[in-house]
Scaffold this motif. Structure first.
Motif, short mmCIF file in Angstrom:
data_model
loop_
_atom_site.label_atom_id
_atom_site.label_comp_id
_atom_site.label_asym_id
_atom_site.label_seq_id
_atom_site.Cartn_x
_atom_site.Cartn_y
_atom_site.Cartn_z
N PHE A 94 5.91 -2.69 31.05
CA PHE A 94 6.55 -3.82 30.36
C PHE A 94 5.96 -5.15 30.81
O PHE A 94 5.84 -6.09 30.03
N VAL A 95 5.60 -5.23 32.09
CA VAL A 95 5.06 -6.47 32.64
C VAL A 95 3.57 -6.62 32.30
O VAL A 95 3.11 -7.70 31.97
N PHE A 96 2.83 -5.51 32.36
CA PHE A 96 1.40 -5.50 32.07
C PHE A 96 1.09 -4.43 31.03
O PHE A 96 0.46 -3.41 31.33
N PRO A 97 1.55 -4.65 29.79
CA PRO A 97 1.35 -3.63 28.74
C PRO A 97 -0.12 -3.50 28.38
O PRO A 97 -0.93 -4.39 28.65
N VAL A 98 -0.45 -2.38 27.76
CA VAL A 98 -1.83 -2.14 27.36
C VAL A 98 -1.83 -1.52 25.97
O VAL A 98 -0.96 -0.73 25.62
N LYS A 99 -2.78 -1.95 25.18
CA LYS A 99 -2.99 -1.39 23.84
C LYS A 99 -4.44 -0.93 23.76
O LYS A 99 -5.35 -1.72 24.04
N PRO A 100 -4.66 0.32 23.39
CA PRO A 100 -6.05 0.79 23.25
C PRO A 100 -6.79 -0.06 22.22
O PRO A 100 -6.25 -0.42 21.19
N GLY A 101 -8.04 -0.38 22.55
CA GLY A 101 -8.86 -1.23 21.69
C GLY A 101 -9.95 -0.44 21.00
O GLY A 101 -9.85 0.77 20.79
N ALA A 102 -11.02 -1.14 20.68
CA ALA A 102 -12.16 -0.56 19.96
C ALA A 102 -12.92 0.43 20.85
O ALA A 102 -12.77 0.44 22.07
N MET A 103 -13.75 1.23 20.21
CA MET A 103 -14.60 2.16 20.94
C MET A 103 -15.63 1.36 21.75
O MET A 103 -16.20 0.40 21.24
N LEU A 159 -8.84 4.92 45.32
CA LEU A 159 -8.40 3.78 44.51
C LEU A 159 -8.56 4.10 43.03
O LEU A 159 -7.67 3.79 42.23
N TYR A 160 -9.66 4.74 42.67
CA TYR A 160 -9.90 5.14 41.27
C TYR A 160 -8.76 6.03 40.78
O TYR A 160 -8.21 5.82 39.69
N ALA A 161 -8.39 7.00 41.60
CA ALA A 161 -7.29 7.90 41.21
C ALA A 161 -5.99 7.12 41.01
O ALA A 161 -5.29 7.31 40.02
N TYR A 162 -5.68 6.23 41.95
CA TYR A 162 -4.47 5.42 41.82
C TYR A 162 -4.49 4.60 40.53
O TYR A 162 -3.51 4.55 39.78
N LEU A 163 -5.60 3.92 40.29
CA LEU A 163 -5.70 3.06 39.10
C LEU A 163 -5.59 3.86 37.81
O LEU A 163 -4.95 3.42 36.85
N ALA A 164 -6.19 5.04 37.77
CA ALA A 164 -6.12 5.88 36.57
C ALA A 164 -4.70 6.39 36.34
O ALA A 164 -4.22 6.42 35.19
N LEU A 165 -4.00 6.76 37.41
CA LEU A 165 -2.61 7.21 37.27
C LEU A 165 -1.74 6.06 36.77
O LEU A 165 -0.88 6.25 35.90
N VAL A 166 -1.97 4.86 37.29
CA VAL A 166 -1.21 3.69 36.85
C VAL A 166 -1.47 3.43 35.37
O VAL A 166 -0.55 3.14 34.60
N ASP A 167 -2.73 3.57 34.94
CA ASP A 167 -3.04 3.37 33.51
C ASP A 167 -2.36 4.41 32.64
O ASP A 167 -1.91 4.10 31.54
N ALA A 168 -2.27 5.65 33.11
CA ALA A 168 -1.58 6.68 32.33
C ALA A 168 -0.11 6.30 32.15
O ALA A 168 0.47 6.52 31.09
N ILE A 169 0.47 5.70 33.16
CA ILE A 169 1.86 5.24 33.07
C ILE A 169 1.94 4.02 32.16
O ILE A 169 2.84 3.92 31.31
N ARG A 170 0.99 3.08 32.28
CA ARG A 170 0.98 1.88 31.44
C ARG A 170 0.84 2.22 29.96
O ARG A 170 1.43 1.55 29.12
N LEU A 171 0.06 3.23 29.65
CA LEU A 171 -0.13 3.61 28.25
C LEU A 171 1.15 4.15 27.64
O LEU A 171 1.36 4.05 26.43
#
Length: 189
Positions: A94-103, A159-171
């Motif tokens: 909710f604080v840092f939402p993400v929307k998938p963009g272009a290829m 760190l990569y693993a943490y960031l990817a897990l966070v992005d999965a939650i953000r999506l």
């Protein structure tokens, strides 16, 4: 007020702490020159590509919010893992939402990253990537929490693993978010 780079700095601190536990109290030096304290503002700047001024301000914000605390023995900032996990799981999208963009060409994130790739198989779905000139994968662009995330992730697997897990939650896709939450809980517990 929290900024997106605060999450990146906190995840790096968690990664360093994890490295210490694995290596018997020797700090992990992913992305930092030998002899340099990876917890120092300079060390975090080198590892993350975030300016010393921003790293310092980020740590101050995290300490004042209670998501980080000062270690009594070392004086280093430490992640308050329970509160940080609660924020990631319940507030981050909710604080840092993400929307998938272009290829775009980039570095895989969310369910396409190594941490989740083997656990989730989405038939026909486009992968998510952080736009990155040196990336080898094509996918839907996901704006990272901070512009230097792809470079920082290349230097530090944890760190990569943490960031990817966070992005999965953000999506916010329920299946991916639930699995990511479970894996993140294991890692941050």
């Amino acid at each position: 007020m929290m900024k997106s780079q605060d999450v990146v700095v906190l995840l790096k601190l968690a990664s360093l702490e994890d490295g210490e536990q694995e290596n018997g109290q020797q700090p992990a030096h992913h992305g930092v020159a030998m002899g340099e304290d990876p917890y120092s503002v300079r060390g975090l700047e080198t590892a993350l590509g975030i300016s010393k001024t921003e790293v310092s301000a980020s740590i101050k914000r995290s300490l004042s919010s209670g998501i980080a605390v000062k270690d009594r023995k070392t004086g280093r900032p430490r992640v308050n893992r329970r509160q940080f996990l609660e924020f990631i799981v319940h507030g981050l999208r909710f604080v840092f939402p993400v929307k998938p963009g272009a290829m775009q060409r980039g570095l895989p994130t969310a369910f396409a990253a190594p941490i989740l790739r083997e656990s989730l198989h989405s038939a026909g779905s486009l992968i998510s990537v952080w736009p990155y000139a040196r990336g080898r994968e094509m996918g839907q662009a996901i704006e990272p929490l901070f512009k230097t995330v792809p470079e920082a992730a290349e230097k530090d697997e944890r760190l990569y693993a943490y960031l990817a897990l966070v992005d999965a939650i953000r999506l916010g896709n329920p299946r991916e978010a639930n699995l990511a939450t479970s894996l993140l809980t294991e890692r941050l517990a």
